[in-house]
Design a protein around this motif. Sequence first.
Motif, PDB file in Angstrom:
ATOM      1  N   ARG A   1       3.058  -5.122 -10.601  1.00  0.00           N
ATOM      2  CA  ARG A   1       1.979  -4.187 -11.154  1.00  0.00           C
ATOM      3  C   ARG A   1       2.330  -3.968 -12.626  1.00  0.00           C
TER       4      ARG A   1
ATOM      5  N   TYR B   1      -0.886   7.666  -1.077  1.00  0.00           N
ATOM      6  CA  TYR B   1      -0.310   6.415  -1.495  1.00  0.00           C
ATOM      7  C   TYR B   1       0.459   6.250  -2.816  1.00  0.00           C
TER       8      TYR B   1
ATOM      9  N   PRO C   1      -3.841  -2.742  -3.363  1.00  0.00           N
ATOM     10  CA  PRO C   1      -2.836  -2.907  -4.251  1.00  0.00           C
ATOM     11  C   PRO C   1      -2.454  -4.188  -4.868  1.00  0.00           C
TER      12      PRO C   1
ATOM     13  N   ALA D   1       0.892  -1.139  -0.006  1.00  0.00           N
ATOM     14  CA  ALA D   1       0.078   0.066   0.077  1.00  0.00           C
ATOM     15  C   ALA D   1       0.788   1.079  -0.075  1.00  0.00           C
TER      16      ALA D   1
ATOM     17  N   GLY E   1       2.582   3.491  -3.427  1.00  0.00           N
ATOM     18  CA  GLY E   1       1.810   2.174  -3.523  1.00  0.00           C
ATOM     19  C   GLY E   1       1.634   1.581  -4.872  1.00  0.00           C
TER      20      GLY E   1
ATOM     21  N   PHE F   1      -0.668   0.384  -6.628  1.00  0.00           N
ATOM     22  CA  PHE F   1      -2.297   0.171  -6.863  1.00  0.00           C
ATOM     23  C   PHE F   1      -2.274   0.258  -8.394  1.00  0.00           C
TER      24      PHE F   1
END
Length: 498
Positions: free
Chosen positions: A330, A359, A323, A28, A362, A364
Motif C-alpha cells: 500500500r 477497518y 484492500p 481487510a 486494513g 485500503f
Amino acid sequence: MPQVLHHFVDGERREGTSGRFGDVFNPATGELQAQVPFAAKAEVEQAIAAAAAAFPGWAATPTLVRARVLFKFKELMERHLNELIELVITEHGKVLEDARGELTRAMEVVEFACGIPHLLKGEFSENVGRSIDSWSVRQPVGVCAGITPFNFPAMVPAWMWPVAIACGNTFVLKPSEKDPSCSLRVAELLKEAGLPNGVFNVVNGDKEVVDTLLTDPRIGAISFVGSTPVARYVYTTGCANGKRVQALAGAKNHMIVMPDADMTQATDALMGAAYGSAGERCMAVSVAVAVDGAGDALMRHLVPRVQSLKVGPGLDPVSEMGPLITAEHRAKVSGYVDMGVTEGADLVVDGRELRLQGYENGFFLGGCLFDNVRPDMRIYQDEIFGPVLCVVRTPDFETALDLTNAHQFGNGAAVFTRDGDTAREFTNRVEAGMVGVNVAIPVPLAFHSFGGWKQSLFGDHHIHGPDGVHFYTRLKTTTARWPSGIRTGASFSMPTMG
Ligand code: NAD
C-alpha cells in the motif's frame, strides 16, 4: 495467536523445521492471521525426493486413470468452493465475486486437463520408407516445479499443476508466502481425489526454496509467474542449470480508446480492468490511451465512477474493490501516486486519504486517476500494481499504437472502437501476447494459452492450453522396421527414405 501453517510433502502435512517464518495478514483488517514456515534447502530436497520417487509410477499410470483423478478433484473443488473462496479472500483481500471468478478460472484448467488422453494422442506416419513406420509421442518431463505470485493464489498455480500432472509429471509448488493456504488445501483435496503420495507437493518459503528448485538436477521444468526482475532471474538461472523454463512477468497493459468508441462501454470496461482486484492483476489496464476527442469524453464518464467506487472488505458482497495485499505494498502504491503529482501529471481522483470505518488497520487505498500522463514519467513506465489508472492523450491512432508498442511490457493490450479497419490494424500490429477488441481483459480461456511478449514473458511457451501440454512433455519420435521388411544391406550414407 496466529495459526502456524505447514508444508505438504509426500501426501502429508509437514511442520517447518527451519525456524524461519513469514507473516500472513488479513488485508481487510490488517491482522496477522497466520505464520507460514520458510523451508530450508534440506526440506525442499525432501519434497523433490518425494516427487522424484513418485514419478515412474505416475508416468506409467494410464492417461485415462490420471484424468479420472482430476475429474474427482474437480468434483471436490466444487463441493469445497465456498471454503476455497473464503481462503482466497481472507489472505488476499479480493472481493467475493472476483474470488469466485478466480476459482472458476482455476477449475477450467482442471477441466481442460481432464481431456488429457485426447491431448496426448501422438502422430503416426505409415510407410515413411518402404515398410518403415514412424511415430511421435509426447512423454512427461519428470519433476516439475511451480513458483507463483500472491495475486491469484488459486488460479495461477492451477495454470500449472493440472496440466503438468495430467501429462504424467510430478510437481513441487512454492506458492506465494503472502497467501499460501489455498494451495495447502488443494494438496489435501488432491490426495482425497486419489492422487498418489508425492505427485503433488507444496513447499512454502522464499528465495532459499526457489534457488534450491532452480539448481537441483532432479527438477526438469520450472514454471514461474511473478514480477519481471524475479522472472528474469528465474529464467536465466533455471536455463543455466539445464532446465526448461517459462517465466511470466510484469505488465503495463494499454487500452486505446478511439473517438468512435462507445464511451459507456469503454468506461465500464476500464472501471473493472483498472480497479478490479485493486489493480493487482497482470491483466489490469493501467494505461488508457485516449485518442483525440476521446480524452474529454472519457474523463467526463470516468471521474464520477472512480469517485463513487465502493471500496470495502472482500467478504462484504457490496464491495467492488478490496484492500491491497500488505501495508508495504500500500505504501509503495501510494508513493507512486505522490511521484505522479511531483512529475506533473494531473491527479483527478485521489484515493490516498481513504479510511474505512471499522477497518482502519486494513490496507485500503481508494481508486486514483491521473490525466495528462506523459511517457517520460515513472508512473507511466513502471508497473504500479495498484488501483491507479493513467490516462495518456494522443492525437491519432498511429501515435497511440506506437506508444503501446514502445513500452517495455507486452502482456495484454486492447482497443475500443466501432471501426473494423482500426481494430484489424491494431490486432495485426500490436506487440502484445493477448489482445482485446472492445474487451479490456482478454484473458485466454484454459483451452487456449496465456502469455505476454517482451518483458512480460521469458521463455518460448505460454502457459496452460496447448502450449502447456508442449511445455510439460518431451517429444519422442520412433522409426521402426520389422525383419520381414525390405533389407537393403549395410549403408554408409545418411539414410534417405526413398
Ligand atoms: P514476486 O516476483 O515478488 O513473487 C513471485 C514469486 O517469486 C513468489 O513466490 C516469491 O516468493 C518469489 N520471489 C520473490 N522474490 C524472489 C527472489 N528474489 N528470488 C527468488 N524468488 C523470489 O511477485 P508478486 O509480488 O508475488 O506478484 C506480482 C507480480 O506478478 C506482478 O509483477 C504481476 O504483474 C506479476 N504477475 C504476472 C502474471 C503474468 O501472467 N504475466 C500473472 C500474475 C502476476
